[in-house]
Design an enzyme around this catalytic site. Sequence first.
Site, mmCIF file in Angstrom:
data_model
loop_
_atom_site.group_PDB
_atom_site.id
_atom_site.type_symbol
_atom_site.label_atom_id
_atom_site.label_comp_id
_atom_site.label_asym_id
_atom_site.label_seq_id
_atom_site.Cartn_x
_atom_site.Cartn_y
_atom_site.Cartn_z
ATOM 1 N N ASN A 10 -7.919 -1.134 9.062
ATOM 2 C CA ASN A 10 -8.213 -1.426 7.654
ATOM 3 C C ASN A 10 -8.030 -2.931 7.477
ATOM 4 O OD1 ASN A 10 -8.329 -1.694 4.904
ATOM 5 N ND2 ASN A 10 -6.454 -0.522 4.478
ATOM 6 N N LYS A 12 -8.683 -4.693 4.933
ATOM 7 C CA LYS A 12 -8.343 -5.087 3.557
ATOM 8 C C LYS A 12 -9.204 -6.303 3.151
ATOM 9 C CE LYS A 12 -3.908 -2.973 4.242
ATOM 10 N NZ LYS A 12 -2.493 -2.873 3.906
ATOM 11 N N HIS A 93 -6.456 4.613 -1.028
ATOM 12 C CA HIS A 93 -5.405 3.762 -0.451
ATOM 13 C C HIS A 93 -4.405 3.405 -1.548
ATOM 14 C CE1 HIS A 93 -3.309 0.438 1.387
ATOM 15 N NE2 HIS A 93 -3.762 0.882 2.553
ATOM 16 N N GLU A 95 -2.928 0.773 -2.250
ATOM 17 C CA GLU A 95 -3.161 -0.508 -2.919
ATOM 18 C C GLU A 95 -4.175 -0.338 -4.049
ATOM 19 O OE1 GLU A 95 -3.943 -2.927 0.571
ATOM 20 O OE2 GLU A 95 -1.839 -2.688 1.138
ATOM 21 N N GLU A 164 0.515 7.446 4.483
ATOM 22 C CA GLU A 164 0.965 6.054 4.502
ATOM 23 C C GLU A 164 2.082 5.862 3.483
ATOM 24 O OE1 GLU A 164 -2.304 3.252 6.148
ATOM 25 O OE2 GLU A 164 -2.501 3.385 3.988
ATOM 26 N N GLY A 170 2.738 -2.971 5.569
ATOM 27 C CA GLY A 170 2.872 -4.424 5.649
ATOM 28 C C GLY A 170 4.312 -4.930 5.644
ATOM 29 N N SER A 209 2.666 -0.204 9.056
ATOM 30 C CA SER A 209 3.350 -0.988 10.087
ATOM 31 C C SER A 209 3.226 -0.413 11.498
ATOM 32 C CB SER A 209 4.829 -1.196 9.713
ATOM 33 O OG SER A 209 4.926 -1.969 8.534
HETATM 34 P P1 PGA Z 1 -0.191 -2.193 7.764
HETATM 35 O O1 PGA Z 1 -1.186 -1.532 6.684
HETATM 36 O O2 PGA Z 1 -0.553 -1.627 9.098
HETATM 37 O O3 PGA Z 1 -0.437 -3.654 7.649
HETATM 38 O O4 PGA Z 1 1.201 -1.791 7.348
HETATM 39 C C1 PGA Z 1 -1.597 -0.200 6.791
HETATM 40 C C2 PGA Z 1 -2.533 0.161 5.665
HETATM 41 O O5 PGA Z 1 -2.301 -0.257 4.522
HETATM 42 O O6 PGA Z 1 -3.530 0.882 5.877
#
Ligand code: PGA
Length: 251
Positions: A10, A12, A93, A95, A164, A170, A209
């Site tokens: 992803n 982003k 997601h 976010e 997630e 992150g 992560s």
């Molecule tokens: P990350 O993000 O691997 O940077 O923690 C995962 C995601 O949001 O899909």
Amino acid sequence: MGLRKLVAGNWKMHGLSSDLDEVRTIAAAARDYPGVDVALCVPAILIERAARAVSGFAIGGQDVHQAEKGAHTGCTSALMLLDAGASLTIVGHSERRDAQRESDEQVKAKAEAALSVGLVVILCVGESLEVRESGRAVETVRSQLDGSLPETPNGEAELAIAYEPIWAIGTGKIPTMGEIAEMHASIRRTVVKRYGSPGAGMRILYGGSVKASNAAEIFAIADVDGALVGGASLKAADFMPIVAAAAASLP
Ligand code: PGA
């Protein structure tokens, strides 16, 4: 257990024309792992160029609008994603659930819109740190699934779930292996109860992560059928070891 692993990146809001070489490098390296499905979900505006750059490799979107078309400024429909060359999309997601205030109901409509045109859907769920600490993570994710799973796991395209935990995205923090196992087992029970045998074949990805140093341990957990990877998917040097770990976890 025993499902083919899916490792999706992803990106982003990262990715310019100058990053297409990285897409090419990842796509070429993925050919060394025919037992793993590898995909990159890039910004909508990069989908067409990425898909042209790497024919045969799965390029996806990160969100989709639930309507077929209409007065929705700035949004992208499922047919538009498909038309641009995407074969999959992420929906729900955290976010977007947070920053765009997307509800379970909207996420469900988005998943249904994408599946109906034949896009593979990765539907995200996950709890906040506050919920995790209060001991209500499993029931919270179950309720997200109850509200956001599409009516039918459409025969046209695959539906996958990504667990997630928001606090792991992150941050470099991940749940314990026991917590991941407990959540994935609960998600499996929920989708089997909901869909019957198609639920048993549904891939459940872990995200948050994931990196080269923890991937093998995570992929060894029952009902972890792949990963949704953010930061570590931007560079082949970080991403490919995760794909390699998925390949090594195959029976
Ligand atoms: P990350 O993000 O691997 O940077 O923690 C995962 C995601 O949001 O899909």
